[in-house]
Scaffold this motif. Structure first.
Motif, mmCIF file in Angstrom:
data_model
loop_
_atom_site.group_PDB
_atom_site.id
_atom_site.type_symbol
_atom_site.label_atom_id
_atom_site.label_comp_id
_atom_site.label_asym_id
_atom_site.label_seq_id
_atom_site.Cartn_x
_atom_site.Cartn_y
_atom_site.Cartn_z
ATOM 1 N N ASN A 188 0.828 -1.197 0.000
ATOM 2 C CA ASN A 188 0.000 0.000 0.000
ATOM 3 C C ASN A 188 0.866 1.251 0.000
ATOM 4 O OD1 ASN A 188 -1.539 2.218 1.785
ATOM 5 N ND2 ASN A 188 -3.025 1.021 0.631
ATOM 6 N N ALA A 189 0.641 2.133 -0.965
ATOM 7 C CA ALA A 189 1.490 3.323 -1.139
ATOM 8 C C ALA A 189 1.473 4.230 0.089
ATOM 9 C CB ALA A 189 1.047 4.092 -2.378
ATOM 10 N N ASP A 190 0.283 4.429 0.683
ATOM 11 C CA ASP A 190 0.178 5.301 1.857
ATOM 12 C C ASP A 190 0.914 4.711 3.057
ATOM 13 O OD1 ASP A 190 -1.332 7.175 0.505
ATOM 14 O OD2 ASP A 190 -3.246 6.291 1.091
ATOM 15 N N ALA A 191 0.790 3.405 3.229
ATOM 16 C CA ALA A 191 1.461 2.745 4.346
ATOM 17 C C ALA A 191 2.974 2.800 4.186
ATOM 18 C CB ALA A 191 0.993 1.297 4.468
ATOM 19 N N VAL A 192 3.439 2.568 2.975
ATOM 20 C CA VAL A 192 4.885 2.611 2.715
ATOM 21 C C VAL A 192 5.421 4.025 2.925
ATOM 22 C CG1 VAL A 192 6.661 2.345 0.936
ATOM 23 C CG2 VAL A 192 4.858 0.638 1.142
ATOM 24 N N LYS A 193 4.649 5.034 2.509
ATOM 25 C CA LYS A 193 5.070 6.426 2.703
ATOM 26 C C LYS A 193 5.133 6.772 4.190
ATOM 27 C CE LYS A 193 3.946 11.239 1.665
ATOM 28 N NZ LYS A 193 4.112 11.644 3.069
ATOM 29 N N THR A 194 4.123 6.352 4.938
ATOM 30 C CA THR A 194 4.112 6.604 6.381
ATOM 31 C C THR A 194 5.303 5.929 7.050
ATOM 32 O OG1 THR A 194 1.706 6.848 6.463
ATOM 33 C CG2 THR A 194 2.816 6.255 8.521
ATOM 34 N N ALA A 195 5.619 4.726 6.597
ATOM 35 C CA ALA A 195 6.783 4.017 7.136
ATOM 36 C C ALA A 195 8.053 4.829 6.883
ATOM 37 C CB ALA A 195 6.909 2.635 6.493
ATOM 38 N N GLY A 196 8.159 5.405 5.709
ATOM 39 C CA GLY A 196 9.323 6.238 5.398
ATOM 40 C C GLY A 196 9.393 7.466 6.291
ATOM 41 N N ASP A 197 8.235 8.072 6.568
ATOM 42 C CA ASP A 197 8.192 9.244 7.462
ATOM 43 C C ASP A 197 8.630 8.858 8.873
ATOM 44 O OD1 ASP A 197 7.240 10.753 5.357
ATOM 45 O OD2 ASP A 197 5.127 10.575 5.956
ATOM 46 N N ILE A 198 8.213 7.666 9.313
ATOM 47 C CA ILE A 198 8.589 7.197 10.652
ATOM 48 C C ILE A 198 10.101 6.982 10.739
ATOM 49 C CG2 ILE A 198 8.436 5.214 12.233
ATOM 50 C CD1 ILE A 198 5.462 4.985 11.378
ATOM 51 N N VAL A 199 10.659 6.338 9.727
ATOM 52 C CA VAL A 199 12.108 6.103 9.712
ATOM 53 C C VAL A 199 12.858 7.425 9.780
ATOM 54 C CG1 VAL A 199 14.047 5.286 8.316
ATOM 55 C CG2 VAL A 199 11.974 3.901 8.482
ATOM 56 N N LYS A 200 12.458 8.368 8.968
ATOM 57 C CA LYS A 200 13.145 9.670 8.914
ATOM 58 C C LYS A 200 12.993 10.445 10.222
ATOM 59 C CE LYS A 200 13.346 13.969 6.240
ATOM 60 N NZ LYS A 200 12.771 14.727 5.090
ATOM 61 N N GLY A 201 11.755 10.571 10.696
ATOM 62 C CA GLY A 201 11.489 11.375 11.888
ATOM 63 C C GLY A 201 12.064 10.782 13.159
#
Length: 216
Positions: A188-201
Motif C-alpha cells: 500500500n502506497a500510503d502505508a509505505v510512505k508513512t513508514a518512510g516518514d517514521i524512519v526519517k522522523g
C-alpha cells in the motif's frame, strides 16, 4: 415512333421502382440485423461491465498485503505506548529538549494512529489482535514492559529525563525496524510512505535523544 420512344422511359421507371424495393428490403433486413447485433452488443456490454466491476474490486483488494496489515496492527499499540511515555513528561521532565521531543511525539504519532486505524477499517481488518507476535519487551520492537512504565512514572527531574531518553531511543529504534520492514515488504502506497516518514522522523529524534543523554 411515339410508342417506340415511350417504351424506354417506362422500363427505367420499372427498374428504378424495382431497385427501390430491393433497397428498401435490404434496409429492412439490415435494420433487423442491426437490432439483433445491438442486443448482442448490449449483452456483451453488460458482461464487460460486470467484469470491469470485478476487476476494480480485485484491484482494490490488491492495494494492500499482509505486510501492510501487520505494520498497521503492530504500529498502533507501539505509537500508543510512545504517547503514554510522552504524556508522562508533563510535570516530570526538567530538560527543555526532553519536553520539546515529548510534544513532537504527541503531535506526530496521535494523527498517525488515527490514520492507521482508518486503513485497517477500510481493509476490513481488526485494528488490534489479542496476540501481537513480537510485541514483547526485549524482542527488538522497543516496547516497554509494564514494570518499565511504572518505573518511569516514579522518576522526576534529571532522573526522568535520562530514563525517558534511554527508553525512547529503544522504542524509536524498534519502530524504525518495523517501518523498514514495511518499506521493503509493503504494497500500500500510503502505508509505505508513512513508514518512510517514521524512519526519517524517529531516526532524527534518536540522534537528538542520544545527544541529550551525553550531556545530562
Amino acid at each position: 415512333m411515339t410508342a417506340f420512344t415511350r417504351a424506354p422511359r417506362r422500363k427505367p421507371a420499372r427498374r428504378i421502382a424495382a431497385v427501390g424495393l430491393v433497397a428498401a428490403g435490404a434496409l429492412f433486413l439490415a435494420a433487423c440485423g442491426d437490432d439483433g447485433d445491438d442486443m448482442s452488443g448490449m449483452d456483451h456490454g453488460s458482461g464487460n461491465s460486470s467484469a470491469s466491476a470485478s476487476a476494480s474490486a480485485e484491484a482494490g483488494s490488491a492495494s494492500f498485503n499482509d505486510a501492510d496489515v501487520t505494520f498497521a496492527q503492530m504500529m498502533i499499540p507501539h505509537h500508543e505506548q510512545a504517547l503514554e511515555m510522552a504524556q508522562l513528561a508533563d510535570g516530570r521532565a526538567s530538560d527543555a529538549e526532553i519536553k520539546d521531543i515529548a510534544g513532537k511525539i504527541e503531535q506526530a504519532q496521535d494523527p498517525e494512529i488515527k490514520t492507521m486505524k482508518g486503513w485497517l477499517e477500510s481493509w476490513n481488518k481488526p485494528t488490534a489482535t489479542e496476540s501481537m507476535p513480537g510485541m514483547d519487551h526485549g524482542s527488538g520492537d522497543g516496547m516497554m514492559s509494564d514494570a518499565d512504565m511504572e518505573h518511569l512514572k516514579g522518576m522526576k527531574g534529571t532522573e526522568f529525563d535520562k530514563m525517558f531518553a534511554e527508553m525512547m531511543i529503544d522504542h524509536h529504534n524498534g519502530a524504525t525496524t518495523m517501518a523498514k520492514d514495511e518499506q521493503k515488504n509493503g504494497k500500500n502506497a500510503d502505508a509505505v510512505k508513512t513508514a518512510g516518514d517514521i524512519v526519517k522522523g524517529q531516526s532524527a529524534e534518536v540522534t537528538q535523544l542520544q545527544s541529550i543523554l551525553d550531556r545530562l
